[in-house]
Design a protein around this motif. Structure first.
Motif, PDB file in Angstrom:
ATOM      1  N   GLY B  27      88.563   3.868  95.646  1.00  0.00           N
ATOM      2  CA  GLY B  27      87.562   3.052  94.980  1.00  0.00           C
ATOM      3  C   GLY B  27      87.361   1.693  95.588  1.00  0.00           C
ATOM      4  O   GLY B  27      86.627   0.882  95.010  1.00  0.00           O
ATOM      5  N   GLY B  29      86.176   1.238  98.618  1.00  0.00           N
ATOM      6  CA  GLY B  29      85.254   1.350  99.744  1.00  0.00           C
ATOM      7  C   GLY B  29      84.096   0.388  99.616  1.00  0.00           C
ATOM      8  O   GLY B  29      83.985  -0.374  98.642  1.00  0.00           O
ATOM      9  N   PRO B  30      83.244   0.415 100.598  1.00  0.00           N
ATOM     10  CA  PRO B  30      82.078  -0.480 100.556  1.00  0.00           C
ATOM     11  C   PRO B  30      81.052  -0.018  99.530  1.00  0.00           C
ATOM     12  O   PRO B  30      81.147   1.089  98.975  1.00  0.00           O
ATOM     13  CB  PRO B  30      81.535  -0.398 101.985  1.00  0.00           C
ATOM     14  CG  PRO B  30      81.955   0.947 102.460  1.00  0.00           C
ATOM     15  CD  PRO B  30      83.278   1.230 101.808  1.00  0.00           C
ATOM     16  N   GLU B  31      80.127  -0.861  99.307  1.00  0.00           N
ATOM     17  CA  GLU B  31      79.060  -0.556  98.354  1.00  0.00           C
ATOM     18  C   GLU B  31      78.182   0.565  98.895  1.00  0.00           C
ATOM     19  O   GLU B  31      77.704   0.479 100.024  1.00  0.00           O
ATOM     20  CB  GLU B  31      78.208  -1.812  98.137  1.00  0.00           C
ATOM     21  CG  GLU B  31      76.955  -1.598  97.331  1.00  0.00           C
ATOM     22  CD  GLU B  31      76.073  -2.816  97.400  1.00  0.00           C
ATOM     23  OE1 GLU B  31      74.885  -2.706  97.085  1.00  0.00           O
ATOM     24  OE2 GLU B  31      76.582  -3.886  97.780  1.00  0.00           O
ATOM     25  N   PRO B  32      78.022   1.628  98.151  1.00  0.00           N
ATOM     26  CA  PRO B  32      77.174   2.716  98.643  1.00  0.00           C
ATOM     27  C   PRO B  32      75.707   2.301  98.662  1.00  0.00           C
ATOM     28  O   PRO B  32      75.304   1.371  97.957  1.00  0.00           O
ATOM     29  CB  PRO B  32      77.424   3.852  97.637  1.00  0.00           C
ATOM     30  CG  PRO B  32      77.844   3.165  96.397  1.00  0.00           C
ATOM     31  CD  PRO B  32      78.570   1.930  96.819  1.00  0.00           C
ATOM     32  N   ALA B  33      74.963   3.002  99.464  1.00  0.00           N
ATOM     33  CA  ALA B  33      73.535   2.700  99.554  1.00  0.00           C
ATOM     34  C   ALA B  33      72.833   3.277  98.335  1.00  0.00           C
ATOM     35  O   ALA B  33      73.006   4.466  98.023  1.00  0.00           O
ATOM     36  CB  ALA B  33      72.952   3.300 100.832  1.00  0.00           C
ATOM     37  N   PRO B  34      72.069   2.467  97.658  1.00  0.00           N
ATOM     38  CA  PRO B  34      71.375   2.996  96.471  1.00  0.00           C
ATOM     39  C   PRO B  34      70.239   3.922  96.878  1.00  0.00           C
ATOM     40  O   PRO B  34      69.659   3.805  97.956  1.00  0.00           O
ATOM     41  CB  PRO B  34      70.853   1.734  95.786  1.00  0.00           C
ATOM     42  CG  PRO B  34      70.705   0.748  96.877  1.00  0.00           C
ATOM     43  CD  PRO B  34      71.786   1.048  97.868  1.00  0.00           C
TER      44      PRO B  34
END
Lengths: 201, 304
Positions: B27, B29-34
């Motif tokens: 959890g 990790g980087p921010e996922p692409a919306p």
């Protein structure tokens, strides 16, 4: 498991988002989307990003009827994520038939982009993939409890609320999951033997 | 313990703990692409005017006593009016005791009802129509209202606001407007002037006046006018020759013919022209019962 995210500012973010602040929505996304994506990924969902976006979209649209603080919002968000992940796994199991490891590969890709060195990148990929493999080796209910307790950082009562089980059942599942994880960790050497060290993209 | 291969960690740490740490990092990790939908939603939210941040409601330090100016004025007015009422009631009771009035007189004078006598009001005021069941004050006011319609010329004294006790009948002299009094009279609470004094003597005089009118007729009335008016002193004024609407003011003498009963059939049971619109059925609306709603028979009487 101690709380990793102090929710002091999360309460204000939820309040601002309820008031319609666009910046608060973006901040909530930036703050919680990695955790939700990690949980969805740990549940074996292939397109974890899409499911994560759906989870947040549903939460944001229903935020007007939500009443609670930051912790309640986290619990509510992971409840949505759990249901969406279950639906996504069912859909992809009807198509492919098995939980793939692409989710772990995707995670390793993203972790590799943020790594500072080749050694760290390799170690991170190995740890992430190994963790995913071990988690996928758990029974589904134990895996859910473990992910919600470890990744989502929810309490036993909160996990019980998300999974609609009793707190005692969640404690029992968590204990069994840890025992099972120890057994898997003893055999992890055999699990990781077949993986190329750092060459998997 | 060095841990299983593939799980980097510190030596001496439980491999299960290192495994949990690796799971926890899922959890981190980087921010996922919306997705496009979520990006559009966030863009829409940003396009809206951001409201001010919601302030956390703090409990008030002390219970505030916020009274608007209107409320203050109302409270003050209520206090003043209450004090005035109390003073009026007390003064009224004292005056009544001093004047030797009875309780009925005091109540009629409005001393205990919160109606103070007007300072310009006369000490006594006759109640000419009290014997008809109309409240004295209301009837006096209504009589004053109906005065301009009087046809007689002897109402000069009656036109004054305070008729003298010597001419109580002059206020009603030539006034056939008993019905007009009841029709034009408003409720006493609206039109009643605070006359204030018990009209005990006025009642007696009114009774004497009515008795005198029954015996000798009203002053200024001619015999012909009395005949036109019929047996009811307060009957409605009709033009000579006009038809009787109710037929009540027909001369009771058999064979007598009044100016308005020219077309009347003297035979009993004959229908007069004025009785055409009279509903003879029980419950039917009569011309005299204008305010009564027609009774609708809910159940047909078929006899079964």
């Amino acid at each position: 498991v101690t709380a990793r995210h102090p929710d002091v500012a999360l309460d204000a973010l939820v309040l601002d988002a309820r008031a319609g602040s666009g910046a608060a929505f973006t901040d909530l996304w930036r703050r919680l989307s990695p955790v939700v994506a990690g949980y969805v990924r740990g549940r074996g969902v292939r397109d974890a990003e899409d499911v994560t976006s759906e989870v947040f979209l549903a939460a944001f649209r229903g935020l007007a009827g939500f009443d609670g603080d930051g912790a309640a919002f986290r619990r509510w968000l992971f409840t949505i994520a759990h249901h969406r992940a279950v639906d996504a796994v069912r859909r992809q199991s009807r198509v492919a038939g098995d939980v793939p490891l692409e989710a772990g590969a995707e995670l390793l890709d993203r972790r590799g982009r943020t790594a500072h060195s080749a050694e760290t990148e390799a170690l991170g990929r190995m740890a992430g993939e190994t963790a995913l493999r071990l988690v996928h080796g758990l029974p589904a209910d134990q895996r859910d409890v473990l992910l919600l307790r470890v990744v989502a950082d929810l309490s036993v009562e909160e996990v019980a609320g998300v999974l609609e089980r009793s707190a005692d059942a969640v404690r029992q599942l968590h204990r069994r999951a840890l025992v099972r994880l120890r057994e898997l960790a003893a055999d992890v050497g055999t699990l990781t033997d077949g993986l190329p060290a750092g060459g998997h993209r | 313990v060095t841990g299983p291969p593939g799980l980097p960690g510190l030596p001496g740490v439980d491999p299960a703990d290192r495994l949990l740490a690796a799971i926890r990092e899922l959890g981190d990790g980087p921010e996922p692409a919306p997705t496009d939908r979520l990006a559009a939603f966030l863009a829409e939210r940003h396009a809206r005017r951001s409201p001010p941040p919601v302030a956390v409601a703090e409990p008030p330090l002390a219970a505030p006593c916020v009274v608007s100016r209107r409320q203050r004025v109302r409270r003050r007015a209520s206090l003043v009016s209450g004090a005035l009422l109390f003073t009026q009631a007390t003064l009224g009771a004292k005056l009544a005791l001093a004047a030797g009035l009875t309780a009925t007189g005091v109540a009629a004078a409005g001393l205990v009802g919160g109606i103070a006598p007007a300072p310009h009001a006369p000490p006594e005021r006759p109640a000419p129509t009290a014997s008809r069941g109309v409240p004295a004050v209301a009837s006096a006011t209504a009589t004053a209202t109906a005065r301009p319609a009087r046809p007689t010329t002897s109402t000069s004294a009656a036109a004054t606001a305070s008729p003298s006790p010597e001419t109580p009948a002059s206020s009603e002299a030539g006034s056939p407007s008993g019905t007009a009094t009841s029709e034009t009279a408003a409720p006493p609470s609206v039109l009643a002037e605070p006359t204030g004094v018990a009209p005990k003597r006025g009642r007696e005089k009114a009774a004497r006046r009515i008795a005198h009118e029954k015996a000798h007729g009203r002053p200024g009335e001619t015999a012909e006018y009395r005949r036109e008016r019929g047996s009811h002193p307060g009957g409605r004024v009709r033009a000579p020759g006009a038809e009787s609407r109710t037929g009540k003011d027909r001369d009771p003498r058999p064979g007598a013919e009044s100016p308005g009963d020219k077309d009347r059939d003297p035979k009993p049971g004959a229908e007069s022209p004025g009785d055409k619109d009279r509903d003879s059925k029980p419950g039917g609306e009569s011309p005299g019962g204008k305010g009564r709603a027609p009774r609708a028979d809910p159940k047909p009487r078929d006899g079964g």
